[in-house]
Design an enzyme around this catalytic site. Structure first.
Site, PDB file in Angstrom:
ATOM      1  N   LYS A 152      19.293  -6.320 -17.056  1.00 50.66           N
ATOM      2  CA  LYS A 152      20.677  -5.935 -16.736  1.00 50.66           C
ATOM      3  C   LYS A 152      21.439  -5.572 -18.007  1.00 50.66           C
ATOM      4  O   LYS A 152      22.246  -4.628 -18.009  1.00 50.66           O
ATOM      5  CB  LYS A 152      21.380  -7.078 -16.006  1.00 50.66           C
TER       6      LYS A 152
ATOM      7  N   HIS B 149     -19.653   6.419  10.010  1.00 50.72           N
ATOM      8  CA  HIS B 149     -18.328   6.798  10.511  1.00 50.72           C
ATOM      9  C   HIS B 149     -17.616   5.610  11.169  1.00 50.72           C
ATOM     10  O   HIS B 149     -17.013   5.721  12.236  1.00 50.72           O
ATOM     11  CB  HIS B 149     -18.436   7.971  11.471  1.00 50.72           C
TER      12      HIS B 149
END
Length: 523
Positions: free
Chosen positions: A141, A283
């Site tokens: 900050k 798959h």
């Protein structure tokens, strides 16, 4: 107005001590006072670096087993006061507080503790950092005056800045560091929130109103599902069940997006079995699966289920691969990947001879499936969440609905087929015999089509086999296709309005059928 004087004082408190001593020696050479605490202070003092303890600096002792040490006005005022406001300067002088211009902090290993198998809830909670995030956010900050570092990888950049800016850092560097600090803090808090959300409301009382997921990028992949798509692999640090993102890649080329999808399907299957088990996946669907007395026998049976479909497959095994199994695996034409808990040294040497074949070890497989996991499916603009399909069906939970009772051998195969059909894309039909699949039909838009496909793949092997259906037979046709091919026993959820007709068809064919009361759709 940014702070332009030299850095005079640094607060250093890190859990990751990589490069710590070397950095602080350089800071000391530049006349920067170092404040520290706990293990960081001990490490620096042992290396001969002069350090002022936080308790000496604040005049307050560390208390509550170290839970309270940096949470003190002298620390946070020293970080937060604005150097260009006379009112702040006056208050600092009145309180006899000193400024802290450099904050080097990284946080307790919450995510690492969470990911470690066997970590208890108390251990996880104790690794929630309080003081660290407070200091990081305070320094970020006040980035116009204070430099904050949260990553040892940035230490060299800090020293370079100090060299080029006469003992200080540039405003641009401080702002970049602040952005990085806020990102680390947000990631940390999100992981904690996700853990508690899953623990307190996830499975037990429903799903949270707000869901915060956080993933860390592990790797960029060559491409996505197709070569024109980009892709990356991300890890969920809160996920405690066995996961591919923690697998060790022992050999072979880089894994693709599709490889990960198929490997995950393998992992799902192997976690359901405790006896030696192997599956062959294409798959994301099984084309062969089997149990055996040994892992070598299990794999041979799984491969023999459908050798044609096994070309270019992914193989999953739930026990260590020994030399006997490795020799069979090595002779299999074109295997993309192999996943197992471990490989013996000689098995690994043999399997590595094919340089492109990927070998992955995941010791977590031996632990079995985790409990109370939440799984997600992403949609465009949202996601679906559900509890994992971890329901277990046993012999005692089966309901025999036909005149003919299944034999002991049929029950064993029915339960085996039920585990396999659970991991097969719906509509799914699995035919099995002697602990191995012999025909699988999956992903069809009608259940009877899946039956036709399974029977076609099984051929003569359908005779004497059993059949598992992931959802109920809505009409007798799917059952009749399999029964006409020689299937002798069926397992299905039941619950259809057509159950009486299906049961009547089973009795007419002289086959056995059991209901589970549980459906295993997998879309």
């Amino acid at each position: 107005m940014p702070h332009t004087s030299k850095i005079k004082r640094a607060l250093v408190s890190v859990s990751d001590k990589t490069g710590l001593v070397e950095l602080c020696r350089e800071l000391e050479k530049q006349g920067i006072e170092i404040i520290s605490t706990g293990g960081t202070m001990r490490a620096l003092r042992d290396a001969g670096v002069h350090v002022v303890s936080v308790s000496t600096y604040t005049g307050s002792p560390e208390i509550l087993d170290g839970r309270v040490k940096t949470l003190h006005p002298r620390i946070h005022a020293g970080i937060l006061y604005r150097r260009n406001l006379q009112e702040h300067i006056d208050q600092m002088q009145e309180c006899e507080y000193k400024g802290i211009d450099l904050v080097i902090v990284n946080l307790y290993p919450f995510k690492e503790t969470l990911a470690r198998p066997g970590s208890t809830h108390d251990e996880i909670v104790e690794n929630i950092d309080i003081g660290g995030p407070s200091m990081i956010r305070a320094a970020a900050k006040n980035y116009e005056s204070v430099t904050v570092l949260v990553d040892p990888g940035d230490y060299a950049l800090l020293l370079d800045e100090l060299h080029h800016h006469k003992g200080n850092t540039s405003p641009e560097f401080r702002e970049r560091c602040a952005a990085r600090a806020f990102a680390i803090s947000a990631d940390y808090e999100t992981a904690i929130a996700a853990y508690f959300s899953q623990r307190s409301v996830g499975v037990r009382t429903g799903f949270p109103d707000k869901l915060s997921l956080q993933f860390t990028k592990r790797d960029e992949l060559r491409y996505g599902e197709n070569p024109h798509q980009k892709a990356a692999l991300y890890a969920d640090p809160t996920y405690r069940a066995p996961s591919l993102v923690r697998a060790e890649i022992l050999s072979g080329k880089e894994l693709s997006f599709n490889n990960y999808g198929d490997l995950d399907a393998c992992l799902e299957m192997v976690l359901d079995f405790t006896e030696p088990f192997a599956c062959v996946v294409k798959h994301a669907n099984p084309c062969g699966a089997a149990v055996g007395e040994t892992i070598a026998e299990a794999y041979q049976k799984a491969y023999d289920s459908d050798p044609l479909s096994a070309y270019g497959s992914i193989i999953g095994l739930n026990q260590e691969v020994d030399m006997t199994c490795a020799q069979i695996l090595h002779e299999t034409p074109f295997v993309e990947c192999m996943l197992a808990p471990s490989f013996t040294a000689e098995a690994l040497d043999l399997l590595r001879k094919k340089k492109t074949r990927r070998l992955l070890a995941l010791k977590e497989i031996a632990r079995g499936r985790g409990k109370d996991q939440i799984v997600y499916r992403f949609l465009q603009g949202g996601l679906l969440a559900q509890t994992a399909d971890d329901a277990i069906t046993t012999k005692v939970s089966l309901q025999v609905v036909t005149r003919r009772q299944p034999t002991k051998e049929e029950i064993g195969d029915l339960l085996f087929a039920w585990k396999v059909v659970k991991q097969t894309k719906s509509n799914a039909i699995v035919l099995a015999k002697s602990g191995a699949t012999v025909g699988i039909g999956m992903g069809q838009t009608s259940r009877v089509d899946s039956s036709f496909l399974a029977v076609k793949r099984a051929g003569e092997r359908a005779k004497g086999a059993v059949c598992a259906s992931d959802a109920f037979f809505p009409m007798p046709d799917g059952l009749e296709v399999a029964a006409n091919a020689g299937v002798t026993a069926f397992i299905q959820p039941g619950g259809s309005k057509g159950d009486p007709d299906v049961i009547a068809a089973a009795d007419k064919a002289g086959v056995a059928m059991v209901f589970t009361g549980i459906r295993h759709f997998r879309h």
